[in-house]
Design a protein around this motif. Structure first.
Motif, short mmCIF file in Angstrom:
data_model
loop_
_atom_site.label_atom_id
_atom_site.label_comp_id
_atom_site.label_asym_id
_atom_site.label_seq_id
_atom_site.Cartn_x
_atom_site.Cartn_y
_atom_site.Cartn_z
N ILE A 25 0.83 -1.20 0.00
CA ILE A 25 0.00 0.00 0.00
C ILE A 25 0.87 1.26 0.00
CG2 ILE A 25 -1.74 1.33 1.29
CD1 ILE A 25 -3.03 -1.21 0.56
N ASP A 26 0.75 2.06 -1.03
CA ASP A 26 1.21 3.46 -1.06
C ASP A 26 2.66 3.68 -0.61
OD1 ASP A 26 -1.45 3.63 -1.67
OD2 ASP A 26 -2.00 4.95 -0.03
N MET A 27 3.58 2.81 -1.11
CA MET A 27 5.00 3.00 -0.77
C MET A 27 5.57 4.08 -1.70
SD MET A 27 5.66 1.27 1.92
CE MET A 27 7.45 1.17 1.99
N GLN A 28 5.03 5.27 -1.57
CA GLN A 28 5.30 6.38 -2.49
C GLN A 28 6.27 7.38 -1.90
OE1 GLN A 28 0.58 6.26 -2.92
NE2 GLN A 28 1.43 8.19 -3.70
N ARG A 29 6.95 8.08 -2.80
CA ARG A 29 7.87 9.14 -2.35
C ARG A 29 7.12 10.19 -1.53
NH1 ARG A 29 11.21 11.56 -7.00
NH2 ARG A 29 12.52 12.15 -5.24
N ASP A 30 5.87 10.49 -1.88
CA ASP A 30 5.09 11.50 -1.15
C ASP A 30 4.94 11.16 0.34
OD1 ASP A 30 4.33 13.81 -2.54
OD2 ASP A 30 2.76 12.76 -3.64
N PHE A 31 4.99 9.87 0.68
CA PHE A 31 4.85 9.50 2.09
C PHE A 31 6.18 9.20 2.76
CE2 PHE A 31 0.71 8.20 0.24
CZ PHE A 31 -0.06 9.13 0.92
N LEU A 32 7.20 8.80 1.95
CA LEU A 32 8.44 8.31 2.56
C LEU A 32 9.61 9.28 2.45
CD1 LEU A 32 7.05 5.29 1.40
CD2 LEU A 32 8.89 4.70 2.94
N GLU A 33 9.51 10.30 1.63
CA GLU A 33 10.67 11.18 1.42
C GLU A 33 10.38 12.60 1.91
OE1 GLU A 33 12.23 10.88 -2.56
OE2 GLU A 33 12.34 8.70 -2.46
N SER A 34 11.44 13.29 2.27
CA SER A 34 11.32 14.69 2.70
C SER A 34 10.77 15.52 1.56
CB SER A 34 12.68 15.26 3.09
OG SER A 34 13.31 14.41 3.98
N GLY A 35 9.91 16.47 1.89
CA GLY A 35 9.35 17.37 0.88
C GLY A 35 8.05 16.88 0.29
N GLY A 36 7.60 15.67 0.68
CA GLY A 36 6.35 15.13 0.16
C GLY A 36 5.16 15.45 1.07
N PHE A 37 4.06 14.74 0.80
CA PHE A 37 2.80 15.00 1.51
C PHE A 37 2.93 14.69 3.01
CE2 PHE A 37 -1.73 13.54 2.35
CZ PHE A 37 -2.27 14.81 2.33
N GLY A 38 3.53 13.53 3.32
CA GLY A 38 3.67 13.14 4.73
C GLY A 38 4.49 14.15 5.51
N ASP A 39 5.56 14.58 4.91
CA ASP A 39 6.44 15.59 5.51
C ASP A 39 5.66 16.91 5.69
OD1 ASP A 39 8.83 16.68 6.40
OD2 ASP A 39 9.55 17.16 4.39
N ALA A 40 4.88 17.28 4.67
CA ALA A 40 4.12 18.53 4.73
C ALA A 40 3.08 18.50 5.85
CB ALA A 40 3.43 18.78 3.39
N LEU A 41 2.62 17.30 6.18
CA LEU A 41 1.65 17.17 7.28
C LEU A 41 2.34 17.22 8.64
CD1 LEU A 41 -0.69 14.36 5.83
CD2 LEU A 41 -1.21 16.79 6.03
N GLY A 42 3.68 17.35 8.64
CA GLY A 42 4.43 17.50 9.88
C GLY A 42 4.95 16.19 10.45
N ASN A 43 5.03 15.15 9.62
CA ASN A 43 5.42 13.83 10.12
C ASN A 43 6.91 13.54 9.92
OD1 ASN A 43 2.66 12.93 10.70
ND2 ASN A 43 2.39 13.06 8.50
N ASP A 44 7.43 12.60 10.74
CA ASP A 44 8.81 12.13 10.62
C ASP A 44 8.84 10.96 9.64
OD1 ASP A 44 11.31 11.03 10.86
OD2 ASP A 44 11.08 10.44 12.97
N VAL A 45 9.27 11.22 8.40
CA VAL A 45 9.18 10.20 7.36
C VAL A 45 10.22 9.08 7.53
CG1 VAL A 45 8.08 11.69 5.65
CG2 VAL A 45 10.58 11.59 5.76
N SER A 46 11.25 9.30 8.35
CA SER A 46 12.29 8.27 8.51
C SER A 46 11.71 7.00 9.16
CB SER A 46 13.46 8.80 9.33
OG SER A 46 13.06 9.05 10.65
N ARG A 47 10.67 7.15 9.95
CA ARG A 47 10.02 5.97 10.56
C ARG A 47 9.55 5.01 9.47
NH1 ARG A 47 8.55 5.08 15.21
NH2 ARG A 47 6.89 3.74 14.42
N LEU A 48 9.02 5.57 8.40
CA LEU A 48 8.45 4.74 7.33
C LEU A 48 9.56 4.10 6.49
CD1 LEU A 48 5.90 6.05 8.35
CD2 LEU A 48 5.29 6.62 6.01
N GLN A 49 10.67 4.82 6.33
CA GLN A 49 11.77 4.30 5.50
C GLN A 49 12.36 3.02 6.12
OE1 GLN A 49 14.34 7.69 5.33
NE2 GLN A 49 12.93 8.85 4.03
N ALA A 50 12.23 2.87 7.42
CA ALA A 50 12.87 1.74 8.12
C ALA A 50 12.33 0.38 7.68
CB ALA A 50 12.71 1.92 9.63
N ILE A 51 11.10 0.32 7.17
CA ILE A 51 10.55 -1.01 6.80
C ILE A 51 10.96 -1.42 5.38
CG2 ILE A 51 8.53 -0.84 8.31
CD1 ILE A 51 6.86 -0.31 5.66
#
Ligand code: TIU
Length: 227
Positions: A25-51
């Motif tokens: 599900i949704d292993m997209q740059r927008d959720f996993l990389e800096s500058g994307g949607f997840g990051d814009a929502l104020g989240n720590d994207v490195s947590r997701l990169q770990a899997i």
């Protein structure tokens, strides 16, 4: 009958392993990389990169066995015609769906940030579902594709556990699929939400489905490699 060691009890595999699909599900740059949607929502994207390495190992095994693989991508049309105002207006993030970011327009189909991360990029022959909602069944051809291929068992991975993964697993459960969440191949920006999701999905005798580890899935699939 082969099983995967799981909670709340063992998950039975179908005799024909082609009835099982790995769903990423949704292993997209927008959720996993800096500058994307997840990051814009104020989240720590490195947590997701770990899997990513763990999920890659599981993906490789499905590829070796030539079993069905389904990738999903959360995205919208460039004119946002498939994005309800309620979704567009939601939140107070610095960037909204359709806005320009370092990786192109946020959550817009075809933009660089919308791509699946390179490590897990789909190969030809793998199913890719573009979805405008959090769940992968809403406004997509997923039901028809699963029915055509005779897929009955879905192994869920990806991000985020309590949003798109959980929504899709609930949609799938209601449609009669046997659903298994692979705990170390899914992640949330909020560890407590991941844990709560795991516990609620498998509660009450597996009310939504089962949960397991990637090691248990690999152990169950390994005998299939030997003739
Ligand atoms: N924000 C968040 O946790 N998730 C999403 O918006 N989409 C997915 O979960 N893919």
């Amino acid at each position: 009958m082969a099983t995967i060691s799981a909670q709340p009890y063992d998950y039975k595999l179908p005799a024909n392993l082609n009835q099982i699909a790995l769903v990423l599900i949704d292993m997209q740059r927008d959720f996993l990389e800096s500058g994307g949607f997840g990051d814009a929502l104020g989240n720590d994207v490195s947590r997701l990169q770990a899997i990513v390495p763990t999920l890659k190992t599981l993906l490789d095994r499905f590829r070796e066995l030539q079993l069905p693989i389904i990738h999903t991508i959360e995205c919208h049309q460039p004119d946002l015609s498939d994005c309800p105002p309620s979704k567009l207006d939601r939140g107070n993030g610095s960037l909204r769906i359709g806005d320009r970011s370092a990786m192109g327009r946020i959550l817009i189909k075809g933009e660089p940030g919308n791509d699946i991360i390179s490590e897990l990029a789909p190969l030809s022959g793998e199913i890719v579902i573009h979805k405008p909602g959090k769940g992968a069944f809403y406004a997509t051809p997923l039901s028809e594709i699963l029915r055509e291929r005779g897929i009955t068992h879905l192994l869920f991975t990806g991000v985020t556990t309590e949003v798109c993964v959980q929504t899709t697993m609930r949609e799938a459960n209601d449609r009669g699929y046997e659903c298994l969440l692979v705990e170390d191949c899914t992640e949330s920006y909020f560890p407590e939400f991941k844990q709560a999701t795991i516990e609620m999905l498998r509660a009450q005798g597996g009310i939504i489905g089962w949960t397991t580890s990637s090691a248990a899935v690999l152990a169950a699939l390994t005998p299939a490699l030997t003739p």
